[in-house]
Design a protein around this motif. Structure first.
Motif, PDB file in Angstrom:
ATOM      1  N   PHE A 174      37.263  43.233  40.607  1.00  0.00           N
ATOM      2  CA  PHE A 174      36.456  42.390  41.576  1.00  0.00           C
ATOM      3  C   PHE A 174      36.249  41.276  41.695  1.00  0.00           C
ATOM      4  N   ASP A 175      36.713  40.605  42.612  1.00  0.00           N
ATOM      5  CA  ASP A 175      36.593  39.554  43.489  1.00  0.00           C
ATOM      6  C   ASP A 175      35.820  38.936  44.661  1.00  0.00           C
ATOM      7  N   ASN A 176      33.985  39.262  44.588  1.00  0.00           N
ATOM      8  CA  ASN A 176      33.481  39.311  45.425  1.00  0.00           C
ATOM      9  C   ASN A 176      31.887  38.267  45.523  1.00  0.00           C
ATOM     10  N   PRO A 177      32.631  36.425  45.312  1.00  0.00           N
ATOM     11  CA  PRO A 177      32.099  35.404  44.898  1.00  0.00           C
ATOM     12  C   PRO A 177      30.925  35.104  46.063  1.00  0.00           C
ATOM     13  N   PRO A 178      29.987  34.732  45.324  1.00  0.00           N
ATOM     14  CA  PRO A 178      29.638  33.844  43.777  1.00  0.00           C
ATOM     15  C   PRO A 178      29.276  35.570  42.734  1.00  0.00           C
ATOM     16  N   PHE A 179      28.404  36.164  43.705  1.00  0.00           N
ATOM     17  CA  PHE A 179      28.202  36.832  42.147  1.00  0.00           C
ATOM     18  C   PHE A 179      28.482  38.427  42.125  1.00  0.00           C
ATOM     19  N   ASN A 180      29.408  38.625  43.135  1.00  0.00           N
ATOM     20  CA  ASN A 180      30.384  40.116  43.006  1.00  0.00           C
ATOM     21  C   ASN A 180      29.024  41.487  43.226  1.00  0.00           C
ATOM     22  N   ILE A 181      28.601  40.913  43.816  1.00  0.00           N
ATOM     23  CA  ILE A 181      27.613  41.980  44.644  1.00  0.00           C
ATOM     24  C   ILE A 181      28.247  43.389  45.499  1.00  0.00           C
ATOM     25  N   PHE A 182      27.718  44.153  45.175  1.00  0.00           N
ATOM     26  CA  PHE A 182      27.946  45.392  45.264  1.00  0.00           C
ATOM     27  C   PHE A 182      27.840  46.405  46.701  1.00  0.00           C
ATOM     28  N   GLY A 183      28.548  46.443  47.767  1.00  0.00           N
ATOM     29  CA  GLY A 183      27.824  47.161  49.096  1.00  0.00           C
ATOM     30  C   GLY A 183      28.465  47.585  49.455  1.00  0.00           C
ATOM     31  N   PRO A 184      28.261  47.644  50.531  1.00  0.00           N
ATOM     32  CA  PRO A 184      29.101  49.128  52.195  1.00  0.00           C
ATOM     33  C   PRO A 184      30.429  48.411  52.221  1.00  0.00           C
ATOM     34  N   LEU A 209      50.610  57.257  36.734  1.00  0.00           N
ATOM     35  CA  LEU A 209      49.418  55.683  35.733  1.00  0.00           C
ATOM     36  C   LEU A 209      48.995  56.718  34.746  1.00  0.00           C
ATOM     37  N   ARG A 210      48.244  55.737  34.028  1.00  0.00           N
ATOM     38  CA  ARG A 210      48.051  56.218  32.463  1.00  0.00           C
ATOM     39  C   ARG A 210      46.547  55.116  31.849  1.00  0.00           C
ATOM     40  N   VAL A 211      46.360  54.210  32.153  1.00  0.00           N
ATOM     41  CA  VAL A 211      45.304  53.398  32.511  1.00  0.00           C
ATOM     42  C   VAL A 211      45.777  52.949  32.928  1.00  0.00           C
ATOM     43  N   VAL A 212      43.947  52.536  33.267  1.00  0.00           N
ATOM     44  CA  VAL A 212      43.098  51.182  34.268  1.00  0.00           C
ATOM     45  C   VAL A 212      41.893  50.600  34.085  1.00  0.00           C
ATOM     46  N   VAL A 213      42.149  49.528  34.132  1.00  0.00           N
ATOM     47  CA  VAL A 213      41.995  48.763  32.986  1.00  0.00           C
ATOM     48  C   VAL A 213      40.247  47.574  34.595  1.00  0.00           C
ATOM     49  N   PHE A 214      38.927  48.071  34.459  1.00  0.00           N
ATOM     50  CA  PHE A 214      38.639  47.468  35.501  1.00  0.00           C
ATOM     51  C   PHE A 214      37.868  45.771  34.866  1.00  0.00           C
ATOM     52  N   ASP A 215      37.389  44.326  35.699  1.00  0.00           N
ATOM     53  CA  ASP A 215      37.424  43.463  35.168  1.00  0.00           C
ATOM     54  C   ASP A 215      37.535  42.732  36.072  1.00  0.00           C
ATOM     55  N   SER A 216      36.671  41.038  36.584  1.00  0.00           N
ATOM     56  CA  SER A 216      36.762  40.620  37.584  1.00  0.00           C
ATOM     57  C   SER A 216      36.973  39.388  37.365  1.00  0.00           C
ATOM     58  N   ALA A 217      37.177  38.672  38.595  1.00  0.00           N
ATOM     59  CA  ALA A 217      37.548  36.753  38.819  1.00  0.00           C
ATOM     60  C   ALA A 217      36.395  36.210  39.401  1.00  0.00           C
ATOM     61  N   VAL A 218      35.246  36.575  38.950  1.00  0.00           N
ATOM     62  CA  VAL A 218      34.087  36.052  39.108  1.00  0.00           C
ATOM     63  C   VAL A 218      33.522  35.540  38.567  1.00  0.00           C
ATOM     64  N   PRO A 219      33.575  34.701  37.650  1.00  0.00           N
ATOM     65  CA  PRO A 219      33.158  34.171  36.308  1.00  0.00           C
ATOM     66  C   PRO A 219      31.673  33.913  36.501  1.00  0.00           C
ATOM     67  N   GLY A 220      30.848  34.985  35.446  1.00  0.00           N
ATOM     68  CA  GLY A 220      29.744  35.018  35.226  1.00  0.00           C
ATOM     69  C   GLY A 220      28.874  35.919  35.562  1.00  0.00           C
ATOM     70  N   TYR A 221      30.040  37.283  36.436  1.00  0.00           N
ATOM     71  CA  TYR A 221      29.749  38.465  37.017  1.00  0.00           C
ATOM     72  C   TYR A 221      30.906  39.531  36.867  1.00  0.00           C
ATOM     73  N   PHE A 222      30.409  40.950  35.567  1.00  0.00           N
ATOM     74  CA  PHE A 222      31.682  41.923  36.025  1.00  0.00           C
ATOM     75  C   PHE A 222      31.406  42.637  37.453  1.00  0.00           C
ATOM     76  N   LEU A 223      30.292  43.059  38.233  1.00  0.00           N
ATOM     77  CA  LEU A 223      29.582  43.272  38.840  1.00  0.00           C
ATOM     78  C   LEU A 223      27.995  44.163  38.763  1.00  0.00           C
ATOM     79  N   THR A 224      27.297  43.337  39.921  1.00  0.00           N
ATOM     80  CA  THR A 224      26.066  43.482  40.428  1.00  0.00           C
ATOM     81  C   THR A 224      26.035  44.245  40.692  1.00  0.00           C
ATOM     82  N   HIS A 225      23.832  44.042  41.413  1.00  0.00           N
ATOM     83  CA  HIS A 225      23.711  44.809  42.280  1.00  0.00           C
ATOM     84  C   HIS A 225      24.104  45.105  43.922  1.00  0.00           C
ATOM     85  N   TYR A 226      23.255  46.536  44.690  1.00  0.00           N
ATOM     86  CA  TYR A 226      23.546  46.220  45.813  1.00  0.00           C
ATOM     87  C   TYR A 226      23.100  45.457  46.844  1.00  0.00           C
TER      88      TYR A 226
END
Length: 329
Positions: free
Chosen positions: A73-83, A102-119
């Motif tokens: 996930f790469d939506n700086p500055p806060f990795n807010i999730f939206g439409p 495919l066997r394995v998928v890893v979810f991570d973040s490119a935004v320092p301090g935020y994995f994924l936040t609110h809507y």
């Protein structure tokens, strides 16, 4: 509110209620965000949203091998999730479900301090409400979370930074969760703003950490650090930050080397014993729709936007503190 099993046709009714509910919730917030956005038909607004998606992708897939992917996930500055994020993640989820290697998928973040936040409360309403239901019959957000859980692929959340609201719900939908001791924060903040969480944590958390701790997390609406999350079972384990990537990468590579059918069959049987049903997830989403119509929720979201929600780094980094300030004394 007593949860009721979903019946055929309830999705359309929920979508209708969702339109009016989010309208009442978001219009005050939109008024605070600056000049009014250009008028347009729903299809024109969706076209603009799609163009914005193409211009700035928020979800990236790195195919480390044919059997092991990283979804970042790469939506700086806060990795807010939206439409704008929903169709991008939907495309990734569809690939996860259908890729034969495919066997394995890893979810991570490119935004320092935020994995994924609110809507995200800023976009035009039609960008959310015109999205069709997913294959489960649920709104696309809970639909994708259900499908991630049931996919014949192992999903791992690598949590560094804040996993708030949607971020916590994505982590809970994943098969495993590993967190940074120093930098991970998990939170279901919604009750602090007079909302009911909509992405399924009421159905998932009690199965993971027990009823009492689940209620502590949900009703306390406070931040849970990586160490405490591991003690509670909210995450599998918490590691010193310097060790987190190496452990997750090693586990993902190890599992990706195993037989795909054995992985899928074993996961399916564990799913049968442990996953909530669609009616349980749907009841939570319906409760969310009801909650956002309440005047107190509309008032609290407006107050949070005035404080700097989605703009002020301190509000996003200490959301538990700011929601506590909303409470009656």
């Amino acid at each position: 509110m007593k949860a009721r099993p979903r019946e055929a046709g309830s999705t359309l009714a929920s979508a209708s209620k969702f339109l009016s509910a989010i309208a009442m919730l978001m219009i005050p917030a939109l008024a605070l965000s600056g000049p009014a956005k250009p008028a347009g038909t729903p299809s024109e607004q969706l076209t603009k949203s799609a163009s914005k998606n193409v211009a700035r992708p928020q979800v990236h897939v790195e195919k480390r091998t044919s059997r092991y992917w990283r979804v970042t996930f790469d939506n700086p500055p806060f990795n807010i999730f939206g439409p704008d994020t929903i169709p991008q993640l939907e495309d990734v989820v569809a690939q996860i479900e259908t890729d034969p290697n495919l066997r394995v998928v890893v979810f991570d973040s490119a935004v320092p301090g935020y994995f994924l936040t609110h809507y995200d409360f800023d976009p035009p309403l039609s960008a959310s409400t015109d999205l069709p239901s997913g294959s489960t019959g649920l709104h696309p957000l809970p639909d994708m979370l259900v499908r991630i859980s049931r996919a014949p692929v192992v999903s791992i959340a690598l949590i560094r930074g804040r996993a708030t609201g949607v971020g916590s719900e994505l982590a809970l939908a994943s098969d495993m969760r590993f967190a940074s001791k120093e930098k991970a924060i998990l939170s279901q903040w919604e009750v602090g703003a007079s909302l009911v969480p909509g992405g399924g944590p009421m159905a998932r958390l009690p199965r993971l950490i027990g009823r009492g701790r689940a209620l502590e997390v949900l009703l306390g609406s406070d931040d849970i650090n990586g160490d405490l999350a591991a003690q509670y079972g909210y995450v599998n384990r918490a590691f010193p930050d310097t060790q987190l990537d190496g452990f997750v990468d090693g586990l993902a590579l190890r599992i990706s080397g195993f037989d795909r059918q054995a992985i899928a069959d074993t996961k399916r049987l564990v799913d049968f014993a442990s996953l909530p049903s669609d009616p349980e997830i749907g009841a939570g989403w319906d409760a969310f729709i009801t909650s956002v119509q309440r005047p107190v929720a509309q008032k609290n979201i407006t107050r949070l936007m005035e404080m700097g929600l989605q703009k002020n780094p301190d509000v996003e980094a200490r959301l538990g503190h700011y929601t506590e300030a909303l409470g009656e004394r």
